[in-house]
Design an enzyme around this catalytic site. Structure first.
Site, PDB file in Angstrom:
ATOM      1  N   LYS A 295       0.840  -1.213   0.000  1.00  0.00           N
ATOM      2  CA  LYS A 295       0.000   0.000   0.000  1.00  0.00           C
ATOM      3  C   LYS A 295       0.873   1.260   0.000  1.00  0.00           C
ATOM      4  O   LYS A 295       0.482   2.288  -0.552  1.00  0.00           O
ATOM      5  CB  LYS A 295      -0.918  -0.028   1.223  1.00  0.00           C
ATOM      6  CG  LYS A 295      -1.884   1.143   1.333  1.00  0.00           C
ATOM      7  CD  LYS A 295      -2.817   0.923   2.511  1.00  0.00           C
ATOM      8  CE  LYS A 295      -3.738   2.082   2.766  1.00  0.00           C
ATOM      9  NZ  LYS A 295      -4.656   1.807   3.890  1.00  0.00           N
TER      10      LYS A 295
ATOM     11  N   GLU B  56     -10.659   6.587   4.898  1.00  0.00           N
ATOM     12  CA  GLU B  56     -10.748   5.710   6.072  1.00  0.00           C
ATOM     13  C   GLU B  56     -11.397   6.407   7.280  1.00  0.00           C
ATOM     14  O   GLU B  56     -12.247   5.800   7.942  1.00  0.00           O
ATOM     15  CB  GLU B  56      -9.358   5.168   6.421  1.00  0.00           C
ATOM     16  CG  GLU B  56      -8.879   4.128   5.410  1.00  0.00           C
ATOM     17  CD  GLU B  56      -7.392   3.862   5.472  1.00  0.00           C
ATOM     18  OE1 GLU B  56      -6.715   4.427   6.366  1.00  0.00           O
ATOM     19  OE2 GLU B  56      -6.885   3.098   4.621  1.00  0.00           O
TER      20      GLU B  56
END
Length: 619
Positions: free
Chosen positions: A88, A188
């Site tokens: 990521k 998020e």
């Protein structure tokens, strides 16, 4: 005839297609969905392995099928060259973005000496972070389909609030490569707030802090929620600080205090054992005051007080980020309505106490911190599915809008399902020395090649000052208003030269045509990505050839005959590789040419510096 779907795991009639929520994490990932009967979010649980999927991909020797998740994690120490983790961190980044961190990874990240996106070499093959992330997403999709006994084709995927356009598009591409239509990329902290029930009421107004301490990264975001709209006021953090570092603090203490360094250096498996013991100590000391482990005859005690002193400086670093985030948002702790905890490392009591003390209110840790982001993504997916009538869902653009770049590739600017009105942009440059005009072609569609998408407009940005390739900076901005009218602006920043075009017919496509374009993007995802990667590899190779030939021409006096001959052979090898039209063959030849010429470039640079400094004093 109407079709009726039956969910075999619940035995109930499934009225709508399941859309899953995915938390694609640096260290761990997981997938969640809304139960069709209870309407509550649930993380999908593998009975043998739990809800968490480690974000690790291992490529076995001689095997084409990678191992993903829990089974791959064991290879991190025994076969690090072929085991990829923390991918990521590489999404949407060039080698130059990584800086010194590239050398800290256990696997090889290729430096092509350009602004191109990074590639990872495993044996004779080259993988992009998008392909590797797609493998993790495939595992999550497979788990969901196995648990729900129904096909899963649509998802909402979360990303950190600080992810830029390139990183968000890379995440979207990874989803498509995994066979998922990514309905939305969600921040998020926004997902976490939704999971905690904040922002579901359209008349609610709140300001919250989301403190997210995961396995490998930390970030804190300040959100303002008004009328169902989430605005990120500020974000701060450290992409190289997480629960792994808390474990490392214990590991290093034990290794130094009990003189284990020599044993650990000689035996990699003992290193893994001690890491696992350190992780277990962290977990146990969240519940008790002291412990003692036996490590091959050596007793390793640890008290909660000692643990707190070891990890205290790390926790304080997160508080510094919290302070900066509040400063950037021009707020004080008393301005916040709630502080939400996310990430498994927030279970550590010192973390909870420190965060609560700083924000002057008890932090909310009522949800499972490992699952909260995925649960929120599942709620967002439920909203997109039209199953929550009380939540305002703003109008969205039905297809991706972008421009044509080198090799006939589509570079997305406004992604499908983006809320409108919206504005987004990217910066481009010229590819040829002295280029004074830049053609900007605007397309709509989901395919990687513009030839497969719909052309909306084309215009020329004229009057760019003649400069070497790569020096002009051209900002291209897309402004999509509430009526669906798209305005495209291009401006060359050094000269101020600008041009704009307005595209009035919103889309001009029937629902069937839009559906076909979406289906084609999934059906041909693998072929499209393969074609894109060959084109990108060719572009990197052609730029490398151009740079090397110019370098040899300008600096041949500093090179030996043998070096010139070797370079000529390597460039010829790269030209022949270009004819093969195979991504791995081209990138291998690029890698070999880069490895050969880098020492020459460094030597010439040193000579230039010596000549420039000759006769000068340094005071």
């Amino acid at each position: 005839m109407a079709k009726v779907a039956i969910n075999l795991s619940t035995g109930s009639i499934q009225q709508e297609e399941i859309i899953v929520g995915i938390d694609l994490g640096t260290t761990n990932s997981l997938v969640a969905y809304i139960h069709p009967e209870t309407r509550q979010p649930h993380a999908i649980n593998d009975l043998d392995r739990g809800t968490i999927v480690p974000s690790v991909v291992h490529f076995p020797a001689g095997g084409d099928t990678p191992i993903v998740g829990t089974d791959a994690k064991q290879y991190l120490l025994t076969d690090p060259q072929n085991t990829i983790y923390s991918v990521k961190r590489l999404l949407g980044k060039s080698y130059k973005d990584l800086g010194n961190h590239a050398t800290e990874l256990g696997y090889r990240v290729i430096d092509d000496n350009s602004e191109g996106l990074v590639k990872i070499r495993v044996g004779e093959k080259f993988y992009s972070p998008i392909e590797l992330s797609a493998e993790i997403l495939k595992e999550l999709r497979s788990r969901a389909e196995h648990a729900l006994k129904t096909p899963v084709n649509k998802a909402v995927i979360t990303v950190p609030a600080y992810f830029n356009d390139s990183q968000r598009q890379a995440t979207r591409d990874a989803g498509r490569l995994a066979g998922l239509e990514v309905l939305r990329i969600v921040n998020e902290p926004t997902a976490a707030a939704l999971a905690y029930g904040i922002g579901l009421s359209p008349d609610e107004e709140k300001t919250v802090a989301v403190y997210d301490l995961g396995g490998g990264t930390f970030d804190v975001s300040i959100l303002r929620i008004q009328q169902g709209i989430f605005e990120v006021l500020s974000t701060n953090g450290d992409t190289y600080l997480g629960g792994d570092d808390l474990d490392r603090a214990i590991y290093d203490y034990w290794a130094a205090e009990y003189q284990l360094s020599a044993v650990l250096f000689q035996n990699p498996s003992r290193q893994q054992e001690l890491r696992l013991l350190a992780e277990e100590a962290k977990k146990q000391l969240s519940q008790q005051d002291s412990l003692e482990f036996d490590f091959h005859g050596t007793q390793l005690p640890l008290s909660k007080a000692k643990f707190n002193s070891l990890v205290g400086p790390l926790v304080e670093r997160t508080i510094v980020s919290c302070r900066q985030a509040l400063t950037d948002a021009k707020l004080t702790p008393t301005d916040l309505d709630a502080v939400l905890l996310v990430g498994g490392s927030t279970r550590v009591p010192l973390v909870y106490d420190s965060v609560s003390a700083f924000f002057k209110q008890p932090a909310n840790s009522s949800l499972n911190p490992d699952e909260v982001v995925a649960l929120g993504a599942a709620i967002q997916a439920d909203i997109l599915g039209g199953n929550r009538r009380d939540v305002l869902l703003l109008d969205v653009t039905p297809l991706t809008l972008g421009i044509e770049t080198l090799g006939g590739l589509m570079d997305p600017i406004i992604a499908r399902n983006s809320k409108i009105p919206t504005k987004a942009g990217r910066q481009y440059t010229t590819s040829v020395d002295g280029q004074v005009n830049l053609k900007i072609s605007v397309y709509q569609g989901e395919r990687d090649l513009v030839s497969e998408n719909r052309k909306l407009a084309e215009f020329d940005l004229r009057g760019i000052p003649a400069m070497p390739a790569g020096l002009p900076k051209v900002d291209v901005n897309f402004i999509l208003n509430a009526d669906g009218i798209l305005k495209v602006e291009a401006i060359e920043l050094r000269s101020g030269t600008s041009q704009a075009v307005e595209i009035k017919p919103q889309y001009g496509l029937t629902d069937d045509q839009v559906e076909k374009m979406l289906m084609d993007s999934l059906t041909f995802a693998r072929e499209d990505v393969a074609a894109r990667m060959v084109i990108e590899a060719r572009t990197v190779a052609e730029q490398m050839l151009y740079q090397v030939e110019r370098f040899v021409e300008k600096n041949h006096q500093h090179l030996t005959e043998e070096e010139i001959t070797l370079t000529a052979a390597a460039t010829q090898n790269l030209r022949e590789a270009l004819e093969a039209k195979d991504k791995d063959t081209i990138l291998k030849a690029v890698d070999e040419l880069e490895a050969l010429t880098s020492p020459y470039a460094e030597r010439v640079m040193n000579i230039s510096i010596k000549q420039a400094m000759a006769g000068k004093k340094i005071e």
